[in-house]
Design an enzyme around this catalytic site. Sequence first.
Site, PDB file in Angstrom:
ATOM      1  N   GLY A 237      63.073 -29.710 -36.946  1.00 58.44           N
ATOM      2  CA  GLY A 237      61.972 -30.556 -37.368  1.00 58.44           C
ATOM      3  C   GLY A 237      62.316 -31.926 -37.901  1.00 58.44           C
ATOM      4  O   GLY A 237      61.418 -32.751 -38.091  1.00 58.44           O
ATOM      5  N   GLU A 271      67.705 -24.851 -36.602  1.00 56.91           N
ATOM      6  CA  GLU A 271      67.337 -25.024 -35.185  1.00 56.91           C
ATOM      7  C   GLU A 271      66.964 -26.463 -34.858  1.00 56.91           C
ATOM      8  O   GLU A 271      65.874 -26.732 -34.355  1.00 56.91           O
ATOM      9  CB  GLU A 271      66.131 -24.121 -34.859  1.00 56.91           C
ATOM     10  CG  GLU A 271      66.314 -22.661 -35.195  1.00 56.91           C
ATOM     11  CD  GLU A 271      65.008 -21.862 -35.106  1.00 56.91           C
ATOM     12  OE1 GLU A 271      63.926 -22.455 -34.875  1.00 56.91           O
ATOM     13  OE2 GLU A 271      65.070 -20.638 -35.284  1.00 56.91           O
ATOM     14  N   PRO A 272      67.820 -27.424 -35.137  1.00 56.91           N
ATOM     15  CA  PRO A 272      67.437 -28.814 -34.845  1.00 56.91           C
ATOM     16  C   PRO A 272      67.428 -29.108 -33.344  1.00 56.91           C
ATOM     17  O   PRO A 272      68.282 -28.621 -32.600  1.00 56.91           O
ATOM     18  CB  PRO A 272      68.540 -29.631 -35.536  1.00 56.91           C
ATOM     19  CG  PRO A 272      69.726 -28.730 -35.582  1.00 56.91           C
ATOM     20  CD  PRO A 272      69.198 -27.320 -35.672  1.00 56.91           C
ATOM     21  N   TYR A 314      51.091 -37.486 -26.336  1.00 53.25           N
ATOM     22  CA  TYR A 314      50.940 -37.592 -27.795  1.00 53.25           C
ATOM     23  C   TYR A 314      50.657 -39.018 -28.241  1.00 53.25           C
ATOM     24  O   TYR A 314      50.674 -39.290 -29.438  1.00 53.25           O
ATOM     25  CB  TYR A 314      52.229 -37.172 -28.514  1.00 53.25           C
ATOM     26  CG  TYR A 314      52.874 -35.905 -28.048  1.00 53.25           C
ATOM     27  CD1 TYR A 314      52.242 -34.674 -28.226  1.00 53.25           C
ATOM     28  CD2 TYR A 314      54.136 -35.928 -27.462  1.00 53.25           C
ATOM     29  CE1 TYR A 314      52.863 -33.502 -27.816  1.00 53.25           C
ATOM     30  CE2 TYR A 314      54.756 -34.763 -27.061  1.00 53.25           C
ATOM     31  CZ  TYR A 314      54.114 -33.556 -27.236  1.00 53.25           C
ATOM     32  OH  TYR A 314      54.737 -32.407 -26.838  1.00 53.25           O
ATOM     33  N   CYS A 341      48.733 -41.772 -10.245  1.00 48.41           N
ATOM     34  CA  CYS A 341      47.306 -42.105 -10.150  1.00 48.41           C
ATOM     35  C   CYS A 341      46.523 -41.532 -11.327  1.00 48.41           C
ATOM     36  O   CYS A 341      45.713 -40.617 -11.159  1.00 48.41           O
ATOM     37  CB  CYS A 341      46.756 -41.587  -8.838  1.00 48.41           C
ATOM     38  SG  CYS A 341      47.714 -42.243  -7.475  1.00 48.41           S
ATOM     39  N   GLU A 342      46.802 -42.026 -12.512  1.00 52.43           N
ATOM     40  CA  GLU A 342      46.094 -41.613 -13.722  1.00 52.43           C
ATOM     41  C   GLU A 342      46.142 -42.798 -14.684  1.00 52.43           C
ATOM     42  O   GLU A 342      47.199 -43.406 -14.854  1.00 52.43           O
ATOM     43  CB  GLU A 342      46.833 -40.473 -14.448  1.00 52.43           C
ATOM     44  CG  GLU A 342      46.980 -39.223 -13.670  1.00 52.43           C
ATOM     45  CD  GLU A 342      46.311 -38.036 -14.328  1.00 52.43           C
ATOM     46  OE1 GLU A 342      45.573 -38.208 -15.322  1.00 52.43           O
ATOM     47  OE2 GLU A 342      46.533 -36.935 -13.818  1.00 52.43           O
TER      48      GLU A 342
HETATM   49  N1  LLP Z   1      62.593 -24.269 -33.520  1.00 57.26           N
HETATM   50  C1  LLP Z   1      61.376 -23.941 -33.051  1.00 57.26           C
HETATM   51  C2  LLP Z   1      60.903 -22.572 -33.196  1.00 57.26           C
HETATM   52  C3  LLP Z   1      60.582 -24.919 -32.423  1.00 57.26           C
HETATM   53  O1  LLP Z   1      59.380 -24.592 -31.968  1.00 57.26           O
HETATM   54  C4  LLP Z   1      61.079 -26.246 -32.281  1.00 57.26           C
HETATM   55  C5  LLP Z   1      60.280 -27.280 -31.629  1.00 57.26           C
HETATM   56  C6  LLP Z   1      62.361 -26.532 -32.779  1.00 57.26           C
HETATM   57  C7  LLP Z   1      63.082 -25.517 -33.405  1.00 57.26           C
HETATM   58  C8  LLP Z   1      62.982 -27.881 -32.683  1.00 57.26           C
HETATM   59  O2  LLP Z   1      62.292 -28.849 -33.411  1.00 57.26           O
HETATM   60  P1  LLP Z   1      62.849 -30.350 -33.541  1.00 57.26           P
HETATM   61  O3  LLP Z   1      64.106 -30.310 -34.371  1.00 57.26           O
HETATM   62  O4  LLP Z   1      63.108 -30.862 -32.161  1.00 57.26           O
HETATM   63  O5  LLP Z   1      61.738 -31.066 -34.195  1.00 57.26           O
HETATM   64  N2  LLP Z   1      57.357 -31.901 -27.272  1.00 57.26           N
HETATM   65  C9  LLP Z   1      57.165 -32.407 -28.602  1.00 57.26           C
HETATM   66  C10 LLP Z   1      57.959 -31.622 -29.626  1.00 57.26           C
HETATM   67  C11 LLP Z   1      57.624 -30.151 -29.638  1.00 57.26           C
HETATM   68  C12 LLP Z   1      58.450 -29.365 -30.614  1.00 57.26           C
HETATM   69  C13 LLP Z   1      58.236 -27.926 -30.432  1.00 57.26           C
HETATM   70  N3  LLP Z   1      59.085 -27.093 -31.236  1.00 57.26           N
HETATM   71  C14 LLP Z   1      57.533 -33.876 -28.633  1.00 57.26           C
HETATM   72  O6  LLP Z   1      57.892 -34.413 -27.582  1.00 57.26           O
HETATM   73  O7  LLP Z   1      57.410 -34.539 -29.661  1.00 57.26           O
END
Ligand code: LLP
Length: 415
Positions: A237, A271-272, A314, A341-342
Amino acid sequence: MIDYQNQTLAVDGVPLTKIAAEFGTPCYVYSEAALTAAFEDYRASFASLDPLICFAVKANSNLSILQHFARLGAGFDIVSGGELARVLAAGSPADKVVFSGVGKSEAEMEMALNAGIHCFNVESVNELARLDAVAGRLNKVAPVSLRVNPDVDAKTHPYISTGLKDNKFGIAFDQARATYHAAASLAHLKVVGIDCHIGSQLTDVTPLIDALDRLLALIDELASDGIVLEHVDIGGGLGIRYTDETPPDIAAYAEKVAERLAGRKLKLVMEPGRSLVGNAGVLLTRIEYLKLGDEKHFAVVDAAMNDLMRPSLYDAYHGIVPVEKKAGVATMTVDVVGPICESSDFLGKNRDLAIEQGDLLAVLSAGAYGSTMSSNYNTRSRAAEVLVENGQTRLIRRRETLDELLVNERELLAK
Ligand code: LLP
């Protein structure tokens, strides 16, 4: 490092003009040094806790990038059998893999049990029951963590916020204790941990620490019930800088986590995703046409929403810069759009760029959720991917050929 050298944007010293000439556009280009630096920032900041850093594969699942992280010692957070196949193909040991996601199928559970993953991050009571049944059938015991929804507001975009009560994710905080008891009573499960993930692109760590505090309180309650957990997984996150955000300082975050975990016998897992890859990659694209109108000017480029969905999906901002800074070229305000085409097919709006038709542009901060979210919409081949390693370029994903796009249907045409 992604910077200008002699007026030309370069990735670890290799000019993007050279990469475009060799590999064509659109093309994702990644800096291996930046991947390593981001991983080492986590490792060094959290060193006193010796965590298992599980790269969230969904952010970037290219096999060569997974291989690089595996060689650095990372584990992986996966959300599908497909991602499991990727991490195993990239050479990761299965026991460094955690399996998240609300919809694991029986086949995916079987695959992960047979591989011997570190643990399943279970998100519902019915998933527990299914996992117990599948493990029983295989004569195995499934290691289980419950993904608890701590009900804290991550204060990020609603589409990527996951820790509030009304999200589909995780087990509601007030049901968690009972669910742990249910899990502990199932013969083919071994309760080993707890996890949460409250959202993505967080620029403030306060919600992350609040969530951890809630988990630790629950861990203590469970211990008093005789359910002793081995690990706490704080999810991913952490945000990155796309424009003017101030991303959290990882060392300061680590210090807060370390304070909370001091004196506890808990292994730390995390889980980064985005923060390990986001700013290590750019999407390289060429301006096909400048289309100058009365009201608005457009730079129509050869990359599109199918290559990088984040702006369309987003309304996400990605910096866009000319690869070559040219003297004497006037600056104009353009929407940078693709050929799809959008009307939502844009990469950036109202950008001031000194550009001419035919120039190369780099869409910045495209290493996370870029290539992995790409599609073949409009029957466009997905982009090539190139990794720059020690000043050398290596193709790590071929551009799809048109034959590859048609293969699953051509043989099924009516005779
Ligand atoms: N762990 C779990 C259970 C998750 O669902 C996610 C991301 C992560 C770890 C990794 O999170 P991060 O460190 O990348 O923030 N497609 C969207 C982001 C969706 C994130 C979904 N889950 C975007 O492009 O902003």
